[in-house]
Design an enzyme around this catalytic site. Structure first.
Site, PDB file in Angstrom:
ATOM      1  CG  ASP A 164      24.250   0.735 -48.461  1.00 20.93           C
ATOM      2  OD1 ASP A 164      24.909   0.338 -49.435  1.00 20.93           O
ATOM      3  OD2 ASP A 164      23.035   0.981 -48.526  1.00 20.93           O
TER       4      ASP A 164
ATOM      5  CG  HIS B 260      26.053  -3.598 -48.771  1.00 18.43           C
ATOM      6  ND1 HIS B 260      24.855  -3.163 -49.263  1.00 18.43           N
ATOM      7  CD2 HIS B 260      25.756  -4.342 -47.672  1.00 18.43           C
ATOM      8  CE1 HIS B 260      23.870  -3.614 -48.491  1.00 18.43           C
ATOM      9  NE2 HIS B 260      24.394  -4.329 -47.513  1.00 18.43           N
TER      10      HIS B 260
END
Ligand SMILES: *[C@@H]1O[C@H](CO)[C@@H](O)[C@H](O)[C@H]1NC(C)=O
Ligand SMILES: *[C@@H]1O[C@H](CO)[C@@H](O)[C@H](O)[C@H]1NC(C)=O
Ligand SMILES: *[C@@H]1O[C@H](CO)[C@@H](O)[C@H](O)[C@H]1NC(C)=O
Ligand SMILES: *[C@@H]1O[C@H](CO)[C@@H](O)[C@H](O)[C@H]1NC(C)=O
Ligand SMILES: *[C@@H]1O[C@H](CO)[C@@H](O)[C@H](O)[C@H]1NC(C)=O
Length: 412
Positions: free
Chosen positions: A221, A244
């Site tokens: 993430d 991310h």
């Protein structure tokens, strides 16, 4: 006689310096030698560790707790201050969490709480053993998914240094920084698989004075995410990916959020991630603001969405996209952001119609789209940015009327 006196004087001074030197060194408490910890991956480190903490924290002189080389099992630890003197925690071993998510009733594994003047250092690893949790098996039935543990929580701490240690395979966020003042991460490492869900590297909320330097983050993430109420953050020399990217937000989802202010991100490499650098706010939101946010010298390699301001951030359709975000973005700059994108939406600056972005600067943006799904997109909506230097794709060249195929479902 004079010579003899000199020798004696000289020896006394040496002895005195030696004593002073010994006193300047912290007292060391070894959890294995003193409190019976065992590096056998079976014996719970929790009690030896907390006993050592109690002694160190109660000491009137600076103390170091040593967790020596070896592999330990730790059920959980809630490490609390305030302490009487500075404490150092030297972790040389690998500390492993129980692999089964159901071993955790709360979303915490190791928590440092209300401590001032703490330094954590060493070549040790906090291993969350997240593999079972990533599979999400029995998640609904056993209802453990809402309290998957964060590897390390830093709650309400002041003057903290975290150096060299690593966080591996956390079941949830690796590090959560909440309500801290003056905390520095240096040569820190985060590692988890690309497909591990919700494993943000370092999440920061409601903190003042956070430095993240020379840190390598591979995860599933956001590498770094910055939540509301955070100010005076300096992030430098980060290598991020997979993951991310580096995000501010999402902001505006909850009532009573505090502003985000003064965030600087420089000299970062973002490789093979979904998003690169991003500021995101919810539409249909509560009022808030984010100001003085500067990204400079960022290389993006094979990133899906390299550069975005997204004031229509609405994953899982949890909001009404027809309403506008009430989060004011002001004094934002992106300078020297270059590299490659794997999706046509190379630059998207999508501000709120209700609160258009103010004073946005885009300088030297050079990102090559390396796919074949149409022309590259560089879109600016509800913003009049100051543009300078090289611009590739041409700055704000995609009309606002064109609603690109943003696969919002992908971008959660
Ligand atoms: C911030 O914390 C560091 C320890 O990590 C300390 O050396 C420094 O003096 C602190 N700064 C302030 C302004 O208190
Ligand atoms: C912004 O944050 C940085 C890093 O913490 C700090 O050095 C600087 O003084 C802050 N600037 C302002 C205007 O507060
Ligand atoms: C990032 O990607 C580039 C290009 O693919 C590669 O040359 C570089 O070594 C990568 N850097 C890191 C730190 O992984
Ligand atoms: C960004 O890179 C340029 C060129 O290498 C350099 O001159 C500049 O000082 C860098 N910016 C920061 C904030 O380090
Ligand atoms: C925006 O930047 C200007 C000039 O640097 C400064 O005077 C102003 O206070 C900043 N605005 C906010 C909301 O911080």
């Amino acid at each position: 006689m004079e010579i003899k006196l000199n020798v004696v004087l000289c020896m006394s001074i040496t002895l005195l310096l030696f004593i002073l030197d010994v006193e300047a060194e912290n007292k060391v408490i070894d959890v294995v030698e003193k409190f019976g910890a065992k590096a056998d991956e079976v014996t719970d480190l929790s009690k030896p560790f907390l006993d050592a903490w109690k002694e160190a924290c109660g000491s009137k002189t600076p103390t170091t707790i040593l967790i020596p080389k070896g592999k330990y099992l730790l059920s959980r630890a809630n490490v609390q201050g305030p302490c009487n003197a500075p404490v150092e925690l030297q972790v040389e071993g690998t500390i492993k969490a129980p692999p089964q998510p159901k071993a955790f009733k709360e979303p915490t594994w190791v928590t440092f709480f209300r401590i001032q003047n703490l330094r954590i250092f060493g070549r040790g690893v906090f291993d969350g053993q997240g593999k079972v949790a990533y599979a999400r098996e029995g998640c609904v039935k056993n209802d453990f998914c809402s309290h998957l543990p964060v590897n390390i929580r830093f709650d309400y701490l002041t003057n903290i240094m975290v150096e060299d240690i690593a966080s591996k395979d956390s079941k949830q966020f690796h590090v959560n920084v909440l309500g801290c003042k003056n905390i520095t991460f240096k040569h820190f490492t985060v590692a988890a698989p690309k497909d591990s869900p919700n494993t943000d590297g370092i999440h920061i909320g409601r903190s003042d004075g956070v430095n993240i330097l020379n840190t390598r983050i591979k995860t599933g993430d956001d590498c770094i995410s910055i939540g509301h109420g955070t100010k005076n953050v300096y992030i430098r020399d980060i290598v991020c990916g997979p993951g991310h990217g580096i995000s501010i937000g999402s902001l505006g989802l909850y009532k009573d959020e505090e502003p985000v202010d003064n965030i600087t991100i420089v000299n970062c490499i973002i490789n093979e991630t979904m998003t690169g650098v991003r500021i995101k706010t919810w539409p249909n939101s509560y009022p808030n603001s984010a100001s003085n946010i500067h990204f400079e010298n960022v290389t993006v390699n094979n990133v899906v969405w390299p550069l975005m301001i997204d004031q229509k951030y609405c994953p899982w359709n949890r909001c009404n996209l027809k309403e506008e975000s009430k989060v004011q973005l002001k004094n934002i700059s992106f300078k020297n952001i270059h590299g490659t994108a794997t999706f046509p939406e190379v630059v998207k600056v999508i501000c709120s119609a209700g609160k258009p972005c103010e004073n946005v600067e885009l300088e030297d943006i050079d990102i090559k789209y390396i796919g074949d799904k149409g022309p590259p997109i560089y879109q600016c909506i509800n913003v009049k940015p100051k543009i300078s230097g090289k611009q590739n794709p041409p700055a704000c060249s995609t009309p606002a009327t064109e609603t690109p195929s943003i696969s919002r479902k992908l971008m959660q």
